[in-house]
Scaffold this motif. Structure first.
Motif, short mmCIF file in Angstrom:
data_model
loop_
_atom_site.label_atom_id
_atom_site.label_comp_id
_atom_site.label_asym_id
_atom_site.label_seq_id
_atom_site.Cartn_x
_atom_site.Cartn_y
_atom_site.Cartn_z
N SER A 53 0.82 -1.21 0.00
CA SER A 53 0.00 0.00 0.00
C SER A 53 0.86 1.27 0.00
N ASP A 54 2.11 1.17 0.44
CA ASP A 54 2.98 2.35 0.42
C ASP A 54 3.89 2.37 -0.81
N GLY A 55 3.66 1.44 -1.74
CA GLY A 55 4.36 1.48 -3.01
C GLY A 55 5.61 0.64 -3.13
N THR A 56 5.93 -0.14 -2.13
CA THR A 56 7.10 -1.01 -2.22
C THR A 56 6.81 -2.16 -3.18
N THR A 57 7.70 -2.38 -4.13
CA THR A 57 7.47 -3.38 -5.17
C THR A 57 8.44 -4.55 -5.04
N ASN A 58 7.99 -5.67 -5.62
CA ASN A 58 8.81 -6.87 -5.66
C ASN A 58 8.51 -7.58 -6.97
N TYR A 59 9.56 -8.06 -7.63
CA TYR A 59 9.38 -8.70 -8.94
C TYR A 59 10.06 -10.06 -8.96
N SER A 60 9.51 -10.95 -9.76
CA SER A 60 10.21 -12.20 -10.00
C SER A 60 11.42 -11.90 -10.87
N ASP A 61 12.45 -12.71 -10.75
CA ASP A 61 13.67 -12.48 -11.52
C ASP A 61 13.41 -12.52 -13.02
N SER A 62 12.43 -13.30 -13.44
CA SER A 62 12.18 -13.48 -14.87
C SER A 62 11.60 -12.24 -15.54
N VAL A 63 11.07 -11.29 -14.75
CA VAL A 63 10.45 -10.11 -15.35
C VAL A 63 11.12 -8.80 -14.94
N LYS A 64 12.10 -8.88 -14.06
CA LYS A 64 12.79 -7.66 -13.60
C LYS A 64 13.36 -6.89 -14.77
N GLY A 65 13.13 -5.59 -14.78
CA GLY A 65 13.64 -4.75 -15.84
C GLY A 65 12.74 -4.67 -17.06
N ARG A 66 11.74 -5.54 -17.13
CA ARG A 66 10.81 -5.54 -18.27
C ARG A 66 9.39 -5.17 -17.86
N PHE A 67 8.98 -5.57 -16.67
CA PHE A 67 7.62 -5.31 -16.20
C PHE A 67 7.67 -4.26 -15.09
N THR A 68 6.59 -3.47 -15.01
CA THR A 68 6.46 -2.48 -13.95
C THR A 68 5.05 -2.55 -13.37
N ILE A 69 4.99 -2.71 -12.06
CA ILE A 69 3.69 -2.74 -11.36
C ILE A 69 3.45 -1.38 -10.73
N SER A 70 2.20 -0.95 -10.75
CA SER A 70 1.83 0.32 -10.13
C SER A 70 0.41 0.20 -9.60
N ARG A 71 0.02 1.14 -8.75
CA ARG A 71 -1.32 1.10 -8.18
C ARG A 71 -1.83 2.51 -7.95
N ASP A 72 -3.15 2.62 -7.92
CA ASP A 72 -3.83 3.86 -7.59
C ASP A 72 -4.72 3.55 -6.40
N ASN A 73 -4.30 3.96 -5.23
CA ASN A 73 -5.03 3.60 -4.01
C ASN A 73 -6.43 4.23 -3.98
N ALA A 74 -6.57 5.40 -4.53
CA ALA A 74 -7.87 6.07 -4.52
C ALA A 74 -8.89 5.34 -5.38
N LYS A 75 -8.39 4.66 -6.42
CA LYS A 75 -9.29 3.97 -7.35
C LYS A 75 -9.28 2.46 -7.16
N ASN A 76 -8.50 1.98 -6.19
CA ASN A 76 -8.39 0.54 -5.94
C ASN A 76 -8.02 -0.23 -7.21
N THR A 77 -7.03 0.28 -7.89
CA THR A 77 -6.58 -0.36 -9.11
C THR A 77 -5.10 -0.72 -9.02
N VAL A 78 -4.73 -1.76 -9.73
CA VAL A 78 -3.33 -2.15 -9.86
C VAL A 78 -3.09 -2.46 -11.33
N SER A 79 -1.95 -2.03 -11.84
CA SER A 79 -1.64 -2.22 -13.25
C SER A 79 -0.29 -2.91 -13.40
N LEU A 80 -0.12 -3.52 -14.57
CA LEU A 80 1.16 -4.17 -14.88
C LEU A 80 1.53 -3.79 -16.29
#
Length: 122
Positions: A53-80
């Motif tokens: 909820s505070d924006g700390t991210t974690n990625y699998s090694d297979s997608v690091k550097g290629r995928f980006t996760i983000s979220r909008d807490n006000a809209k209860n959304t998460v994107s990839l």
């Protein structure tokens, strides 16, 4: 009731990009960690990326550097955002969220979306 609905899956050529989105709706008091998992045919479901909820991210090694996760807490959304896609990224991608439906932490449950298929092929 809480529902998670994904969108944005589809067919893309190797090297291409796709953006997945997931909206949580229903009786939501608070949303904690959110994430994306994927499951390829015949394989187990595996974590792709998570975000607290505070924006700390974690990625699998297979997608690091290629995928980006983000979220909008006000809209209860998460994107990839998925870039430089490879055929081995082909899978059903599932959204996941830990959600409390009341002020009590005992109401926290993990919810899953129905899945968005992603196919990377030429």
């Amino acid at each position: 009731q809480v529902q998670l609905v994904e969108s944005g899956g589809g067919l893309v050529q190797p090297g291409g990009s796709l953006r997945l989105s997931c909206v949580a709706s229903g009786n939501i008091f608070s949303t904690f960690a959110m994430g994306w998992y994927r499951q390829a045919p015949g394989n187990q479901r595996v974590m792709v990326a998570t975000i607290t909820s505070d924006g700390t991210t974690n990625y699998s090694d297979s997608v690091k550097g290629r995928f980006t996760i983000s979220r909008d807490n006000a809209k209860n959304t998460v994107s990839l955002q998925m870039n430089s896609l490879k055929p081995e990224d082909t899978a059903v991608y599932l959204c996941n969220a830990a959600i409390a439906t009341t002020p009590s932490t005992m109401s926290i449950r993990t919810y899953w979306g129905q899945g968005a298929p992603v196919t990377v092929s030429s």
